[in-house]
Design an enzyme around this catalytic site. Structure first.
Site, PDB file in Angstrom:
ATOM      1  N   ALA A  32     -40.567 -17.397   3.993  1.00 38.27           N
ATOM      2  CA  ALA A  32     -41.207 -16.069   4.013  1.00 38.27           C
ATOM      3  C   ALA A  32     -42.267 -16.060   5.117  1.00 38.27           C
ATOM      4  O   ALA A  32     -43.434 -15.733   4.884  1.00 38.27           O
ATOM      5  CB  ALA A  32     -41.786 -15.707   2.651  1.00 38.27           C
ATOM      6  N   HIS A  34     -44.673 -15.585   8.332  1.00 41.39           N
ATOM      7  CA  HIS A  34     -45.417 -14.484   8.932  1.00 41.39           C
ATOM      8  C   HIS A  34     -46.187 -15.047  10.125  1.00 41.39           C
ATOM      9  O   HIS A  34     -46.080 -16.254  10.443  1.00 41.39           O
ATOM     10  CB  HIS A  34     -46.349 -13.839   7.906  1.00 41.39           C
ATOM     11  CG  HIS A  34     -47.193 -14.825   7.165  1.00 41.39           C
ATOM     12  ND1 HIS A  34     -48.220 -15.525   7.753  1.00 41.39           N
ATOM     13  CD2 HIS A  34     -47.144 -15.274   5.884  1.00 41.39           C
ATOM     14  CE1 HIS A  34     -48.777 -16.328   6.877  1.00 41.39           C
ATOM     15  NE2 HIS A  34     -48.135 -16.210   5.732  1.00 41.39           N
ATOM     16  N   HIS A  37     -47.946 -18.442   9.872  1.00 41.76           N
ATOM     17  CA  HIS A  37     -47.110 -19.639  10.060  1.00 41.76           C
ATOM     18  C   HIS A  37     -46.806 -19.868  11.541  1.00 41.76           C
ATOM     19  O   HIS A  37     -46.776 -20.999  12.012  1.00 41.76           O
ATOM     20  CB  HIS A  37     -45.759 -19.478   9.336  1.00 41.76           C
ATOM     21  CG  HIS A  37     -45.846 -19.415   7.850  1.00 41.76           C
ATOM     22  ND1 HIS A  37     -45.602 -18.268   7.146  1.00 41.76           N
ATOM     23  CD2 HIS A  37     -46.146 -20.369   6.927  1.00 41.76           C
ATOM     24  CE1 HIS A  37     -45.726 -18.517   5.848  1.00 41.76           C
ATOM     25  NE2 HIS A  37     -46.067 -19.776   5.693  1.00 41.76           N
ATOM     26  N   LYS A 149     -56.503 -21.065   5.545  1.00 39.77           N
ATOM     27  CA  LYS A 149     -56.578 -20.145   4.403  1.00 39.77           C
ATOM     28  C   LYS A 149     -56.485 -20.935   3.089  1.00 39.77           C
ATOM     29  O   LYS A 149     -57.194 -20.657   2.140  1.00 39.77           O
ATOM     30  CB  LYS A 149     -55.462 -19.097   4.451  1.00 39.77           C
ATOM     31  CG  LYS A 149     -55.529 -18.145   3.253  1.00 39.77           C
ATOM     32  CD  LYS A 149     -54.549 -17.028   3.383  1.00 39.77           C
ATOM     33  CE  LYS A 149     -53.158 -17.428   2.963  1.00 39.77           C
ATOM     34  NZ  LYS A 149     -53.002 -17.646   1.507  1.00 39.77           N
ATOM     35  N   ARG A 187     -47.290 -13.978   0.020  1.00 41.39           N
ATOM     36  CA  ARG A 187     -47.378 -13.204  -1.227  1.00 41.39           C
ATOM     37  C   ARG A 187     -47.691 -11.734  -0.964  1.00 41.39           C
ATOM     38  O   ARG A 187     -47.458 -10.900  -1.850  1.00 41.39           O
ATOM     39  CB  ARG A 187     -48.463 -13.778  -2.138  1.00 41.39           C
ATOM     40  CG  ARG A 187     -48.092 -15.131  -2.697  1.00 41.39           C
ATOM     41  CD  ARG A 187     -49.249 -15.759  -3.442  1.00 41.39           C
ATOM     42  NE  ARG A 187     -48.899 -17.107  -3.854  1.00 41.39           N
ATOM     43  CZ  ARG A 187     -48.394 -17.416  -5.036  1.00 41.39           C
ATOM     44  NH1 ARG A 187     -48.208 -16.484  -5.932  1.00 41.39           N
ATOM     45  NH2 ARG A 187     -48.073 -18.656  -5.332  1.00 41.39           N
TER      46      ARG A 187
END
Ligand code: PAF
Length: 280
Positions: A32, A34, A37, A149, A187
């Site tokens: 997933a 984004h 990454h 993060k 998320r």
């Protein structure tokens, strides 16, 4: 870009690179992907001859099976992004490849990993430490890049590498944010439109804390964070920890040394986290 689904496959690639003296950089992900990454991939690309990205939704770091089930899986899009970013090989194992049937060995983090976010999600950092150890062992990478993060995750991994004498360098990369301040996270795509609109309250709370930090106290910045988040009815604060950035011990009193603020909050069923390191 080579796709490897087995350990034997990725090891064959790495062995070939090693023979030509290449350095190997690693970016571990749960997919997933984004822009956050991709910043890790860019950092790895800039510092390594070869880059491996891994995509594995690690079951052992999820407490709630529903959360694991609902974790977004976007393999085709992820592979396109990694290819475009110049990744050399992607390792996408299945669960049985990573956790052989009958396996009985884990990596337990007995201190930091049990505190703060680790106390809210028992077993979470054990799952992270175990899978990251496996990925380090499988790839034999020289260096790995992780997002700041996941502030506590990065600290847990640094300690694990130190404690277990793992021959790998760990690099942190600053959190990437959406234009409204929301920290990028896989998320975020699971938020409802209303919760997505509410979620930037986390970065606003951190901005408010940072603005008042000089000459202020840990208790005062905790108060402003609580008040900012309480003013957003869609957010439920589940964790607020302010720690000494060097020792990760709880910080108290006047801010005289850099502190790390870690917050987690639920928006509906989706748990988001954010962090900020602030100097006195
Ligand atoms: O940060 C993540 O995406 C995961 O915790 C990691 C490091 C890939 C381990 O599964």
């Amino acid at each position: 870009m080579k796709l490897c689904r087995t350990i034997a496959d990725i090891r064959a690639d790495v062995d070939g690179w090693r023979q030509s003296g290449a350095s190997v950089g690693l970016v571990t992900t749960m997919g997933a992907l984004h822009a956050g990454h991709m910043a890790l991939v860019a950092a790895a690309r800039g510092a390594s001859d070869r880059v491996i990205a891994t995509i594995f939704v690690n079951p052992t770091q999820f407490g709630d099976p529903k959360d694991l089930e609902a974790y977004p899986r976007t393999e085709a899009e992820d592979l396109a992004l990694l290819e475009e970013a110049g990744v050399d090989a992607v390792f996408l194992p299945d669960v049985a490849e990573m956790y052989p049937p009958g396996d009985e060995t884990i990596v337990e983090t007995t201190g930091l990993g049990q505190r703060y976010h680790g106390a809210v999600r028992p077993g979470h950092f054990r799952g992270v430490a175990t899978v990251v150890t496996k990925l380090f062992n499988i790839t034999g990478a020289d260096a790995a890049w992780f997002g700041e993060k996941d502030y506590q995750q990065l600290a847990v991994i640094r300690r694990m590498v130190r404690d277990l004498h793992m021959p790998i360098a760990i690099h942190g990369v600053a959190t990437l944010r959406e234009p409204d301040g929301l920290a990028m996270s896989s998320r975020n795509r699971r938020l409802t439109a209303e919760d997505r609109a509410a979620a930037p309250v986390l970065s606003r709370a951190l901005d408010a804390a940072e603005a008042m930090a000089p000459g202020s106290s840990v208790e005062a910045i905790a108060e402003i964070i609580r008040a900012t988040i309480a003013a957003e009815p869609r957010a439920r604060l589940t964790g607020l920890d302010i720690v000494d950035a060097a020792s990760f011990e709880p910080a108290t009193g006047p801010i005289t040394r850099p502190v790390g603020i870690m917050i987690s909050a639920l928006f509906g069923e989706i748990l988001l986290i954010d962090q900020r390191e602030i100097a006195p």
